[in-house]
Enzyme design. Structure first.
Site, mmCIF file in Angstrom:
data_model
loop_
_atom_site.group_PDB
_atom_site.id
_atom_site.type_symbol
_atom_site.label_atom_id
_atom_site.label_comp_id
_atom_site.label_asym_id
_atom_site.label_seq_id
_atom_site.Cartn_x
_atom_site.Cartn_y
_atom_site.Cartn_z
ATOM 1 N N GLN A 1 0.748 -1.115 -0.070
ATOM 2 C CA GLN A 1 0.064 -0.016 0.072
ATOM 3 C C GLN A 1 0.940 1.346 0.024
ATOM 4 O O GLN A 1 1.706 1.439 0.975
ATOM 5 C CB GLN A 1 -0.853 -0.192 1.289
ATOM 6 N N GLY A 2 0.652 2.063 -1.069
ATOM 7 C CA GLY A 2 1.378 3.115 -1.233
ATOM 8 C C GLY A 2 0.735 4.395 -0.816
ATOM 9 O O GLY A 2 0.350 5.377 -1.749
ATOM 10 N N SER B 1 4.303 -1.535 4.366
ATOM 11 C CA SER B 1 4.330 -2.864 4.890
ATOM 12 C C SER B 1 4.566 -3.789 3.941
ATOM 13 O O SER B 1 3.720 -3.812 2.696
ATOM 14 C CB SER B 1 3.119 -3.298 5.654
ATOM 15 N N GLU C 1 -9.945 -1.411 5.036
ATOM 16 C CA GLU C 1 -8.618 -1.574 5.891
ATOM 17 C C GLU C 1 -9.055 -1.605 7.247
ATOM 18 O O GLU C 1 -8.611 -2.510 8.081
ATOM 19 C CB GLU C 1 -7.568 -0.619 5.382
#
Length: 403
Positions: free
Chosen positions: A129-130, A164, A247
């Protein structure tokens, strides 16, 4: 908050038994042993297990059938998560199954769906995830990573942080700034980026646990095909909010909460103070009772949120997700803090060597102490990642109270 009741599914018991039997037969013995002792798992063995789950369609069982999922009911999804956790399985990484996948099948093109959804279902691709940047954490809309259109490509420059599993990832879903005009939220777009693209550098961040799961990611003139844009340019904030709701629900691992609470009860029973086990201490008895009530409340919130999500065609509610994330992460920290408070009676130290595969030394304190301290340290960030508790309270205040 009104809690919906989820009707009992007559196939649920059989499904639970199927998951238990599958885990018993198919989970690699070495990985199970590592999970029991809290040791780190390597990507290859993790990948093998996830592919086995994917062969059953279980990685994406909650997805709608029209997008390749199994269309699980909320009760089936909860049962799957609980049985997986009780069997000692590592969690299913959420970045593809819970985050990127739903965004792609909801907002992506047919070509994007064909390219990415099958790989996510089978775990043939790992995602990261950016979102966060050094100057854009809770204030995510302040992100500065730029994507400038150049012919059939976007040229991306900037930096992401706290990413992550970026060192394992094949793909990143990334928020980029494509315009500086108007409100800062209006200039954000959502790109899918192949992590093998030239110009991407991944650097490790060693966390307070002394382990490596976090990274910095740098983009230096990275060319990304314009066909990798999700939806419309400048609409990325809309897709980002949709993903964040998914999320925040995914951050609540009921089976892990149950495991932590059982470990706390075991430790209280074997840890003595003044000649009596701490399980008889009134203060700890009250603490355990409060944690059990908290766990029951989080379970009810989870069922409510999943039911609401199903009613709305797969779109999580921001306020419900915020409430679940807030209560769930605070409960998680409360249980782990209780564990550490008890372990302190043993003169416990954090043995990082005990987390390395193949370690066979003597533990200091009760068996598995190192893994519990690791979890305590790791989950100190639970009330920050995925949106801090303060952000969740603001969402609830706006949605419920109109503040």
């Amino acid at each position: 908050m009104f809690i919906r009741s989820v009707a009992h599914d007559t196939t649920l018991d059989a499904f639970r038994e199927e998951v238990r039997a599958f885990c018993e037969e198919e989970m690699p013995a070495e990985m199970r042993l590592k999970r029991t002792s809290g040791q780190h798992i390597e990507k290859a063995e993790y990948d093998l297990w996830l592919k086995r789950l994917g062969s059953k369609g279980w990685l994406t069982g909650k997805w709608p059938k029209e997008h390749g999922g199994l269309g699980w009911s909320p009760a089936h999804f909860l049962a799957f998560c609980e049985e997986l956790g009780r069997a000692g399985s590592p969690p299913v990484p959420p970045f593809g199954t819970t985050m990127a996948g739903p965004v792609i099948y909801t907002f992506g093109t047919e070509e994007q769906k064909k390219q990415h959804l099958p790989a996510i279902m089978k775990n043939d691709a790992w995602w990261c995830q950016g979102y966060s940047e050094p100057g854009a954490g809770s204030d995510l809309a302040s992100l500065k990573t730029k994507a400038v259109r150049d012919g059939d490509d976007y040229v991306v420059n900037g930096q992401k942080i706290w990413t992550s599993l970026a060192h394992w990832a094949d793909w990143m879903f990334c928020l980029v700034r494509t315009s500086t005009e108007g409100k800062k939220q209006q200039g954000i777009s959502f790109l899918l980026i192949d992590m093998k693209t030239p110009g991407i550098t991944v650097r490790p961040i060693i966390a307070i646990t002394l382990g490596h799961h976090l990274n910095e990611v740098f983009f230096d003139n990275v060319r990304v095909p314009a066909s990798n844009l999700i939806g419309e340019e400048g609409k990325g904030w809309t897709y980002a909010k949709f993903l964040l709701a998914n999320e925040r629900v995914g951050n609540v691992d009921i089976a892990k909460f149950e495991h932590y609470l059982e470990e706390l009860k075991k430790l209280l029973a074997v840890t003595k103070e003044g000649g009596r086990p701490l399980s008889e201490d009134p203060a700890f008895k009250r603490r355990v009772a409060e944690l059990e009530v908290g766990l029951a409340g989080v379970k009810a919130l989870m069922a409510d949120q999943l039911a609401a999500e199903r009613e709305q065609g797969g779109a999580p509610t921001m306020m419900g997700a915020a409430a679940l994330k807030l209560r769930g992460t605070e409960l998680q920290q409360g249980i782990l803090q209780g564990l550490v408070d008890v372990l302190g009676r043993h003169g416990m130290v954090y043995q990082t060597d005990a987390l390395a595969p193949g370690w066979n030394g003597e533990p200091i304190g009760p068996e598995g102490s190192a893994a519990l301290v690791y979890e305590h340290l790791y989950r100190r960030a639970a009330t920050i990642y995925g949106g801090s508790s303060e952000i969740q309270k603001n969402i609830i205040a706006k949605g419920s109270l109109g503040l």
